[in-house]
Motif scaffolding. Structure first.
Motif, PDB file in Angstrom:
ATOM      1  N   ILE A 190      12.574  35.095 -27.665  1.00 33.63           N
ATOM      2  CA  ILE A 190      13.650  34.507 -28.477  1.00 33.63           C
ATOM      3  C   ILE A 190      14.913  34.362 -27.644  1.00 33.63           C
ATOM      4  O   ILE A 190      15.533  33.290 -27.572  1.00 33.63           O
ATOM      5  N   PHE A 191      15.308  35.458 -26.964  1.00 29.65           N
ATOM      6  CA  PHE A 191      16.547  35.421 -26.188  1.00 29.65           C
ATOM      7  C   PHE A 191      16.389  34.577 -24.926  1.00 29.65           C
ATOM      8  O   PHE A 191      17.363  33.984 -24.444  1.00 29.65           O
ATOM      9  N   SER A 192      15.190  34.502 -24.387  1.00 29.76           N
ATOM     10  CA  SER A 192      14.957  33.625 -23.245  1.00 29.76           C
ATOM     11  C   SER A 192      15.190  32.171 -23.633  1.00 29.76           C
ATOM     12  O   SER A 192      15.789  31.391 -22.870  1.00 29.76           O
ATOM     13  N   ARG A 193      14.727  31.792 -24.797  1.00 26.71           N
ATOM     14  CA  ARG A 193      14.934  30.419 -25.280  1.00 26.71           C
ATOM     15  C   ARG A 193      16.419  30.147 -25.514  1.00 26.71           C
ATOM     16  O   ARG A 193      16.923  29.065 -25.182  1.00 26.71           O
ATOM     17  N   VAL A 194      17.114  31.137 -26.089  1.00 31.70           N
ATOM     18  CA  VAL A 194      18.546  30.970 -26.340  1.00 31.70           C
ATOM     19  C   VAL A 194      19.301  30.772 -25.030  1.00 31.70           C
ATOM     20  O   VAL A 194      20.216  29.936 -24.944  1.00 31.70           O
ATOM     21  N   GLN A 195      18.936  31.525 -23.998  1.00 28.63           N
ATOM     22  CA  GLN A 195      19.599  31.384 -22.699  1.00 28.63           C
ATOM     23  C   GLN A 195      19.408  29.981 -22.132  1.00 28.63           C
ATOM     24  O   GLN A 195      20.316  29.391 -21.544  1.00 28.63           O
ATOM     25  N   LYS A 196      18.213  29.426 -22.296  1.00 34.63           N
ATOM     26  CA  LYS A 196      17.947  28.072 -21.817  1.00 34.63           C
ATOM     27  C   LYS A 196      18.773  27.042 -22.592  1.00 34.63           C
ATOM     28  O   LYS A 196      19.340  26.111 -22.007  1.00 34.63           O
ATOM     29  N   LEU A 197      18.833  27.209 -23.917  1.00 33.79           N
ATOM     30  CA  LEU A 197      19.612  26.272 -24.732  1.00 33.79           C
ATOM     31  C   LEU A 197      21.095  26.344 -24.395  1.00 33.79           C
ATOM     32  O   LEU A 197      21.802  25.326 -24.431  1.00 33.79           O
ATOM     33  N   LYS A 198      21.576  27.546 -24.084  1.00 33.45           N
ATOM     34  CA  LYS A 198      22.993  27.712 -23.758  1.00 33.45           C
ATOM     35  C   LYS A 198      23.373  26.896 -22.524  1.00 33.45           C
ATOM     36  O   LYS A 198      24.499  26.380 -22.428  1.00 33.45           O
ATOM     37  N   LYS A 199      22.459  26.759 -21.581  1.00 33.16           N
ATOM     38  CA  LYS A 199      22.728  25.979 -20.376  1.00 33.16           C
ATOM     39  C   LYS A 199      22.702  24.476 -20.649  1.00 33.16           C
ATOM     40  O   LYS A 199      23.313  23.696 -19.923  1.00 33.16           O
ATOM     41  N   GLN A 200      22.004  24.089 -21.704  1.00 32.50           N
ATOM     42  CA  GLN A 200      21.853  22.663 -22.010  1.00 32.50           C
ATOM     43  C   GLN A 200      22.912  22.132 -22.971  1.00 32.50           C
ATOM     44  O   GLN A 200      23.236  20.934 -22.926  1.00 32.50           O
ATOM     45  N   PHE A 201      23.445  23.000 -23.838  1.00 31.56           N
ATOM     46  CA  PHE A 201      24.370  22.542 -24.881  1.00 31.56           C
ATOM     47  C   PHE A 201      25.656  23.372 -24.843  1.00 31.56           C
ATOM     48  O   PHE A 201      25.625  24.602 -24.947  1.00 31.56           O
ATOM     49  N   ALA A 202      26.776  22.663 -24.707  1.00 29.62           N
ATOM     50  CA  ALA A 202      28.073  23.350 -24.653  1.00 29.62           C
ATOM     51  C   ALA A 202      28.448  23.954 -26.000  1.00 29.62           C
ATOM     52  O   ALA A 202      29.086  25.006 -26.061  1.00 29.62           O
ATOM     53  N   ASN A 203      28.059  23.275 -27.079  1.00 27.39           N
ATOM     54  CA  ASN A 203      28.373  23.761 -28.429  1.00 27.39           C
ATOM     55  C   ASN A 203      27.081  24.230 -29.094  1.00 27.39           C
ATOM     56  O   ASN A 203      26.390  23.456 -29.752  1.00 27.39           O
ATOM     57  N   LEU A 204      26.762  25.503 -28.883  1.00 17.54           N
ATOM     58  CA  LEU A 204      25.512  26.067 -29.399  1.00 17.54           C
ATOM     59  C   LEU A 204      25.805  27.295 -30.256  1.00 17.54           C
ATOM     60  O   LEU A 204      26.616  28.149 -29.884  1.00 17.54           O
ATOM     61  N   TYR A 205      25.150  27.341 -31.416  1.00 14.22           N
ATOM     62  CA  TYR A 205      25.222  28.504 -32.307  1.00 14.22           C
ATOM     63  C   TYR A 205      23.803  28.968 -32.620  1.00 14.22           C
ATOM     64  O   TYR A 205      22.884  28.146 -32.715  1.00 14.22           O
ATOM     65  N   VAL A 206      23.662  30.283 -32.789  1.00 15.43           N
ATOM     66  CA  VAL A 206      22.367  30.854 -33.147  1.00 15.43           C
ATOM     67  C   VAL A 206      22.508  31.549 -34.499  1.00 15.43           C
ATOM     68  O   VAL A 206      23.303  32.483 -34.645  1.00 15.43           O
ATOM     69  N   VAL A 207      21.774  31.044 -35.476  1.00 16.51           N
ATOM     70  CA  VAL A 207      21.781  31.635 -36.819  1.00 16.51           C
ATOM     71  C   VAL A 207      20.450  32.360 -37.010  1.00 16.51           C
ATOM     72  O   VAL A 207      19.381  31.752 -36.884  1.00 16.51           O
ATOM     73  N   VAL A 208      20.524  33.655 -37.296  1.00 22.85           N
ATOM     74  CA  VAL A 208      19.314  34.469 -37.406  1.00 22.85           C
ATOM     75  C   VAL A 208      19.274  35.167 -38.760  1.00 22.85           C
ATOM     76  O   VAL A 208      20.274  35.725 -39.215  1.00 22.85           O
ATOM     77  N   VAL A 209      18.124  35.085 -39.423  1.00 25.40           N
ATOM     78  CA  VAL A 209      17.941  35.690 -40.748  1.00 25.40           C
ATOM     79  C   VAL A 209      17.429  37.116 -40.562  1.00 25.40           C
ATOM     80  O   VAL A 209      16.354  37.340 -39.980  1.00 25.40           O
TER      81      VAL A 209
END
Length: 257
Positions: free
Chosen positions: A86-105
């Motif tokens: 999960i966090f590996s994917r978030v790290q990749k997205l952070k490099k691709q998108f300047a405006n990124l939010y993670v919403v977790v239930v």
């Protein structure tokens, strides 16, 4: 499923007519969710004037509102045994998108504790990207729309403010140019008036028997009425001025220095 698809198409048309923002949803993420939740999302987006499109994208959702794109990773189910991916994917997205939010239930204490421990264990930096924890999926999506509206509205305000300031600057420049033009014209007219008055004074002082003081008095108090009635000149001098403009003996003997 057919009825749900028809309803989503209808909502898409309503949102399109409202002219709101756009929500791009990942095809993969959509297929992982329950159809009733996708239907809830469609209705919620329609009520907030968003169009919903299903596309192959890396994040789960991308909102475009007010000219700004905001990406979201929406984790609707937290797997305590598979946090690293999960966090590996978030790290990749952070490099691709300047405006990124993670919403977790995180509906349970166990899931919340697992999230906190794995967050620091995976070397996440606080606020980069921001994580938003919620207790249910509906609340999570509502948070997402609020964030998109907030970021898009802020960007729209900045755009409007910059546009207003640019227009104000242009108006100031135009006004300054007009003021300079007016000042220049006034100076030119004043110069012309001085030249005309000076020429008229020289004409008046050329009348035999009149000096500069007499000419200036005549200029200052001249009118359409009789000179004698509107100046402090004597009868003789008033007669000389009148004769100057009527008697060729006077105006033909004009002496202009």
């Amino acid at each position: 499923m057919a009825n749900s698809a028809d309803q989503m198409d209808g909502n898409h048309m309503k949102a399109k007519n409202h002219g709101g923002g756009v929500c791009l949803m990942s095809n993969v993420w959509r297929d992982e969710q329950h159809p009733s939740f996708i239907n809830f999302i469609s209705n919620f987006l329609c009520s907030n004037s968003f169009r919903l499109n299903f596309v192959p994208i890396a994040p789960d959702l991308i909102f475009n509102c007010g000219g700004l794109s905001v990406a979201f990773a929406f984790l609707t189910s937290w797997d305590c045994s598979n946090t690293s991916s999960i966090f590996s994917r978030v790290q990749k997205l952070k490099k691709q998108f300047a405006n990124l939010y993670v919403v977790v239930v995180l509906p349970t204490k166990e899931q919340n504790d697992s999230f906190v421990q794995s967050y620091f264990r995976n070397g996440m930096e606080i606020g980069k990207p921001p994580f938003v924890a919620v207790q249910d999926i509906e609340m999570g999506f509502e948070k997402i729309v609020k964030i998109a509206h907030s970021r898009g509205g802020s960007n729209h305000f900045k755009f409007w403010l910059n546009t207003f300031l640019n227009h104000l600057q242009q108006l100031y420049q135009i006004t300054a140019c007009k003021q300079q033009d007016i000042i220049s014209k006034l100076r030119t007219e004043r110069k012309r008036s001085v030249q005309v008055m000076d020429a008229f004074r020289r004409v008046m002082s050329s009348v035999p028997g009149l000096d500069d003081h007499d000419a200036n008095s005549a200029i200052a108090k001249a009118s359409k009425e009789y000179i004698l009635e509107n100046t402090d000149l004597s009868v003789e001098k008033a007669e000389r001025i009148r004769s100057f403009f009527r008697d060729p003996k006077f105006y033909l003997s004009l002496k202009i220095n």
